[in-house]
Design a protein around this motif. Structure first.
Motif, mmCIF file in Angstrom:
data_model
loop_
_atom_site.group_PDB
_atom_site.id
_atom_site.type_symbol
_atom_site.label_atom_id
_atom_site.label_comp_id
_atom_site.label_asym_id
_atom_site.label_seq_id
_atom_site.Cartn_x
_atom_site.Cartn_y
_atom_site.Cartn_z
ATOM 1 N N SER A 135 0.798 -1.218 0.000
ATOM 2 C CA SER A 135 0.000 0.000 0.000
ATOM 3 C C SER A 135 0.841 1.284 0.000
ATOM 4 O O SER A 135 0.333 2.354 -0.274
ATOM 5 C CB SER A 135 -0.938 -0.006 1.208
ATOM 6 O OG SER A 135 -0.164 -0.245 2.374
ATOM 7 N N GLN A 136 2.152 1.179 0.330
ATOM 8 C CA GLN A 136 2.996 2.379 0.375
ATOM 9 C C GLN A 136 3.597 2.664 -1.007
ATOM 10 O O GLN A 136 3.848 1.728 -1.772
ATOM 11 C CB GLN A 136 4.156 2.173 1.373
ATOM 12 C CG GLN A 136 3.709 1.950 2.806
ATOM 13 C CD GLN A 136 2.806 3.071 3.296
ATOM 14 O OE1 GLN A 136 3.151 4.248 3.183
ATOM 15 N NE2 GLN A 136 1.629 2.708 3.798
ATOM 16 N N PRO A 137 3.858 3.946 -1.326
ATOM 17 C CA PRO A 137 4.430 4.269 -2.649
ATOM 18 C C PRO A 137 5.760 3.560 -2.909
ATOM 19 O O PRO A 137 6.112 3.288 -4.055
ATOM 20 C CB PRO A 137 4.648 5.789 -2.591
ATOM 21 C CG PRO A 137 3.940 6.288 -1.405
ATOM 22 C CD PRO A 137 3.623 5.147 -0.495
ATOM 23 N N GLU A 138 6.494 3.244 -1.825
ATOM 24 C CA GLU A 138 7.795 2.568 -1.984
ATOM 25 C C GLU A 138 7.634 1.054 -2.192
ATOM 26 O O GLU A 138 8.610 0.371 -2.520
ATOM 27 C CB GLU A 138 8.685 2.802 -0.755
ATOM 28 C CG GLU A 138 9.123 4.248 -0.546
ATOM 29 C CD GLU A 138 8.052 5.121 0.110
ATOM 30 O OE1 GLU A 138 7.005 4.566 0.557
ATOM 31 O OE2 GLU A 138 8.235 6.344 0.163
ATOM 32 N N ASP A 139 6.435 0.530 -1.986
ATOM 33 C CA ASP A 139 6.195 -0.907 -2.223
ATOM 34 C C ASP A 139 6.010 -1.120 -3.719
ATOM 35 O O ASP A 139 4.913 -1.453 -4.214
ATOM 36 C CB ASP A 139 4.942 -1.374 -1.471
ATOM 37 C CG ASP A 139 5.079 -1.232 0.024
ATOM 38 O OD1 ASP A 139 6.219 -1.263 0.528
ATOM 39 O OD2 ASP A 139 4.040 -1.074 0.701
ATOM 40 N N PHE A 140 7.062 -0.922 -4.435
ATOM 41 C CA PHE A 140 6.950 -0.796 -5.885
ATOM 42 C C PHE A 140 8.259 -1.208 -6.541
ATOM 43 O O PHE A 140 9.341 -0.901 -6.041
ATOM 44 C CB PHE A 140 6.639 0.678 -6.195
ATOM 45 C CG PHE A 140 6.456 0.987 -7.646
ATOM 46 C CD1 PHE A 140 5.364 0.482 -8.340
ATOM 47 C CD2 PHE A 140 7.355 1.802 -8.316
ATOM 48 C CE1 PHE A 140 5.181 0.782 -9.688
ATOM 49 C CE2 PHE A 140 7.187 2.107 -9.660
ATOM 50 C CZ PHE A 140 6.091 1.595 -10.336
ATOM 51 N N LEU A 141 8.141 -1.923 -7.633
ATOM 52 C CA LEU A 141 9.315 -2.315 -8.412
ATOM 53 C C LEU A 141 8.973 -2.122 -9.887
ATOM 54 O O LEU A 141 7.870 -2.447 -10.314
ATOM 55 C CB LEU A 141 9.639 -3.794 -8.149
ATOM 56 C CG LEU A 141 10.850 -4.367 -8.874
ATOM 57 C CD1 LEU A 141 12.151 -3.802 -8.306
ATOM 58 C CD2 LEU A 141 10.874 -5.900 -8.746
ATOM 59 N N TYR A 142 9.907 -1.576 -10.637
ATOM 60 C CA TYR A 142 9.693 -1.523 -12.088
ATOM 61 C C TYR A 142 10.979 -1.921 -12.792
ATOM 62 O O TYR A 142 12.058 -1.913 -12.196
ATOM 63 C CB TYR A 142 9.202 -0.138 -12.536
ATOM 64 C CG TYR A 142 10.212 0.985 -12.427
ATOM 65 C CD1 TYR A 142 10.318 1.748 -11.274
ATOM 66 C CD2 TYR A 142 11.062 1.305 -13.489
ATOM 67 C CE1 TYR A 142 11.231 2.780 -11.177
ATOM 68 C CE2 TYR A 142 11.983 2.341 -13.403
ATOM 69 C CZ TYR A 142 12.061 3.079 -12.236
ATOM 70 O OH TYR A 142 12.978 4.101 -12.144
ATOM 71 N N GLY A 143 10.831 -2.315 -14.043
ATOM 72 C CA GLY A 143 12.019 -2.765 -14.751
ATOM 73 C C GLY A 143 11.795 -2.882 -16.249
ATOM 74 O O GLY A 143 10.701 -2.624 -16.769
ATOM 75 N N LYS B 39 16.854 -7.590 -1.052
ATOM 76 C CA LYS B 39 16.024 -8.350 -0.109
ATOM 77 C C LYS B 39 14.562 -7.929 -0.123
ATOM 78 O O LYS B 39 13.658 -8.763 -0.036
ATOM 79 C CB LYS B 39 16.557 -8.151 1.312
ATOM 80 C CG LYS B 39 17.721 -9.044 1.634
ATOM 81 C CD LYS B 39 17.961 -9.047 3.114
ATOM 82 C CE LYS B 39 18.818 -10.228 3.514
ATOM 83 N NZ LYS B 39 19.332 -10.077 4.863
ATOM 84 N N ASN B 40 14.322 -6.614 -0.203
ATOM 85 C CA ASN B 40 12.959 -6.118 -0.020
ATOM 86 C C ASN B 40 12.174 -5.861 -1.294
ATOM 87 O O ASN B 40 10.956 -5.720 -1.250
ATOM 88 C CB ASN B 40 12.972 -4.849 0.838
ATOM 89 C CG ASN B 40 13.475 -5.174 2.231
ATOM 90 O OD1 ASN B 40 13.061 -6.172 2.824
ATOM 91 N ND2 ASN B 40 14.388 -4.363 2.725
ATOM 92 N N LYS B 41 12.871 -5.808 -2.420
ATOM 93 C CA LYS B 41 12.139 -5.523 -3.662
ATOM 94 C C LYS B 41 12.232 -6.672 -4.670
ATOM 95 O O LYS B 41 11.248 -7.001 -5.311
ATOM 96 C CB LYS B 41 12.677 -4.246 -4.338
ATOM 97 C CG LYS B 41 12.909 -3.060 -3.438
ATOM 98 C CD LYS B 41 11.638 -2.371 -2.991
ATOM 99 C CE LYS B 41 12.000 -1.159 -2.139
ATOM 100 N NZ LYS B 41 10.905 -0.496 -1.513
ATOM 101 N N VAL B 42 13.435 -7.257 -4.794
ATOM 102 C CA VAL B 42 13.660 -8.185 -5.915
ATOM 103 C C VAL B 42 13.494 -9.654 -5.527
ATOM 104 O O VAL B 42 12.763 -10.405 -6.196
ATOM 105 C CB VAL B 42 15.085 -7.967 -6.497
ATOM 106 C CG1 VAL B 42 15.357 -8.918 -7.656
ATOM 107 C CG2 VAL B 42 15.267 -6.535 -6.951
ATOM 108 N N GLN B 43 14.167 -10.054 -4.440
ATOM 109 C CA GLN B 43 14.224 -11.479 -4.069
ATOM 110 C C GLN B 43 12.821 -12.062 -3.880
ATOM 111 O O GLN B 43 11.985 -11.465 -3.184
ATOM 112 C CB GLN B 43 15.016 -11.642 -2.777
ATOM 113 C CG GLN B 43 15.490 -13.040 -2.535
ATOM 114 C CD GLN B 43 16.386 -13.121 -1.307
ATOM 115 O OE1 GLN B 43 16.221 -12.353 -0.357
ATOM 116 N NE2 GLN B 43 17.327 -14.048 -1.325
ATOM 117 N N GLY B 44 12.575 -13.193 -4.513
ATOM 118 C CA GLY B 44 11.274 -13.843 -4.389
ATOM 119 C C GLY B 44 10.188 -13.195 -5.237
ATOM 120 O O GLY B 44 9.037 -13.625 -5.234
#
Ligand SMILES: Cc1cc2nc3c(=O)[nH]c(=O)nc-3n(C[C@H](O)[C@H](O)[C@H](O)COP(=O)(O)OP(=O)(O)OC[C@H]3O[C@@H](n4cnc5c(N)ncnc54)[C@H](O)[C@@H]3O)c2cc1C
Length: 378
Positions: free
Chosen positions: A254-262, A301-306
């Motif tokens: 729900s947070q703006p930082e809970d986000f990954l793009y590529g 750890k927090n964005k990519v792994q898994g």
């Protein structure tokens, strides 16, 4: 020295404005404090995502469409390919509502604009996503929006090509020259360059995050300078799907930082990925441009792994860039405090590149008081 018009700041928006101005048969000067394209502003780092159903706002859809047309025109004229329509996927966990760049329900808003503007798209559930895009390790609840016309842009090439075209049309470019102030003179506008002054008729001010240097003290804090880190991760040899991957954006919390793009792998060995951060560092000159080991570990750890498949946690390189973020994350296009001859644009908030070609055109039309090809809500 006298010019009819000057563009101050030759990043994504300024290069586009200079190119559009240079087609008008007026004398034009472009000035930048560095030698564009460079790596100190908001327009570097190999690639930018573009998409037509722009969830950030209905009026941005026409702006993105017009930019695609301009890049196609540039391609026909020069053979320089700036836009690569790889397709794009917007992933949603299906659990957390998430917003992006000032919009609350980003996925819903995107789908609604895609329907309204008849943009070719598909919706997918987690089973379909897993079958077609094994690189994304989505949860059972996940859903996705897929757009054919989405893809990536080459930012450095876009800037260099538009500056070259502007020069061919007669524009003069002054690199490595900082404009210290912009003031009204009896016959026009005076640009203070320190050792010399230049008089011009009108100015387009596209200084990116340095716009703060030209704004009154009370307005300046409403433009936040937010440090961003881009990472190139080494992909494992068997992870072949990254070469033909669509660009992706993934809201997983729900947070703006809970986000990954590529992006797809452009070199067959690495994949560029990033998240977003909205911490204000105050001014581009105060930006910390070093990337620490802790930051790499945190990103892994927090964005990519898994979450994405095909990486073992090896970083090839990382780069720092920044967003200039307004309070509502919308672009600001306005005349600079009390000066009808100086039109400023702050078109970042983390989503401006895909619109830059059309914003350049928009600025020129607005400065000349003409009918606008694309209207922008203020
Ligand atoms: C990491 C990152 C990822 C992004 N991803 C995307 C994306 O995927 N899709 C998308 O659409 N958008 C994206 N964006 C946003 C997009 O890149 C920006 O909106 C756009 O690049 C802003 O361009 P600009 O011309 O306003 O600023 P800049 O490129 O920073 O240009 C400003 C120029 O002004 C010059 N300047 C400043 N002050 C002076 C002065 N006093 N005298 C002379 N010159 C001056 C600077 O040197 C600079 O060249 C991203 C941004 C970042 C940072």
């Amino acid at each position: 020295m006298k010019y009819d018009l000057a563009v101050v700041g030759l990043g994504a928006i300024g290069a586009a404005a200079l190119f559009q101005l240079s087609k008008r048969g007026v004398s034009v000067l472009g000035i930048d404090q560095f030698n564009p394209p460079h790596q100190y502003g908001s327009s570097h780092g190999e690639s930018r995502i573009t998409r037509l159903a722009v969830g950030e706002g209905r009026d941005y859809v026409a702006l993105a469409m017009r930019s695609h047309q301009i890049w196609e025109e540039i391609y026909s004229k020069t053979g320089k390919q700036i836009y690569y329509p790889t397709g794009g996927i917007l992933l949603d966990s299906g659990v957390h509502a998430w917003g992006k760049h000032g919009t609350k329900s980003f996925l819903d808003q995107t789908i609604s604009y895609a329907n309204d503007f008849k943009i070719i798209h598909e919706l997918a559930d987690s089973k379909t996503i897993k079958a077609r895009f094994p690189q994304f390790l989505v949860e059972k609840t996940s859903k996705a929006y897929l757009e054919k016309s989405a893809g990536y842009l080459l930012p450095e090439l876009a800037i260099a090509t538009q500056l070259e075209l502007a020069k061919e049309n007669g524009a003069v470019i002054l690199p490595n020259t900082k404009v210290k102030s912009i003031q009204k003179s009896p016959t026009g506008i005076d640009l203070d360059l320190g050792e010399e002054r230049i008089e011009v008729g009108k100015v387009i001010l596209t200084a990116g995050g340095w716009i703060k240097d030209f704004l009154p003290e009370e307005t300046s804090p409403s433009f936040k300078i937010c440090r961003q880190v881009l990472h190139w991760l080494e992909s494992e040899k068997e992870a072949k799907h990254w070469k033909d991957s669509p660009v992706f954006m993934w809201g997983f919390g729900s947070q703006p930082e809970d986000f990954l793009y590529g992006f797809p792998s452009l070199d067959g060995e690495t994949v560029k990925m990033a998240s977003e951060s909205f911490v204000d560092c105050g001014h581009p000159d105060l930006l910390d441009r070093t990337v620490t080991e802790e930051e790499l570990l945190d990103f892994w750890k927090n964005k990519v792994q898994g979450r994405v498949h095909g990486f073992s946690g090896k970083f090839r390189k990382s780069e720092v860039c920044f967003y200039t973020v307004t309070q509502d994350a919308r672009f600001k296009v306005d005349f600079l405090d009390g000066l009808d001859e100086v039109l400023m644009a702050s078109a970042c908030s983390g989503h401006g590149f895909k619109h830059s070609a059309a914003i350049g055109e928009h600025l020129v039309e607005k400065l000349f008081g003409e009918d606008l090809t694309v209207t922008l809500e203020s």
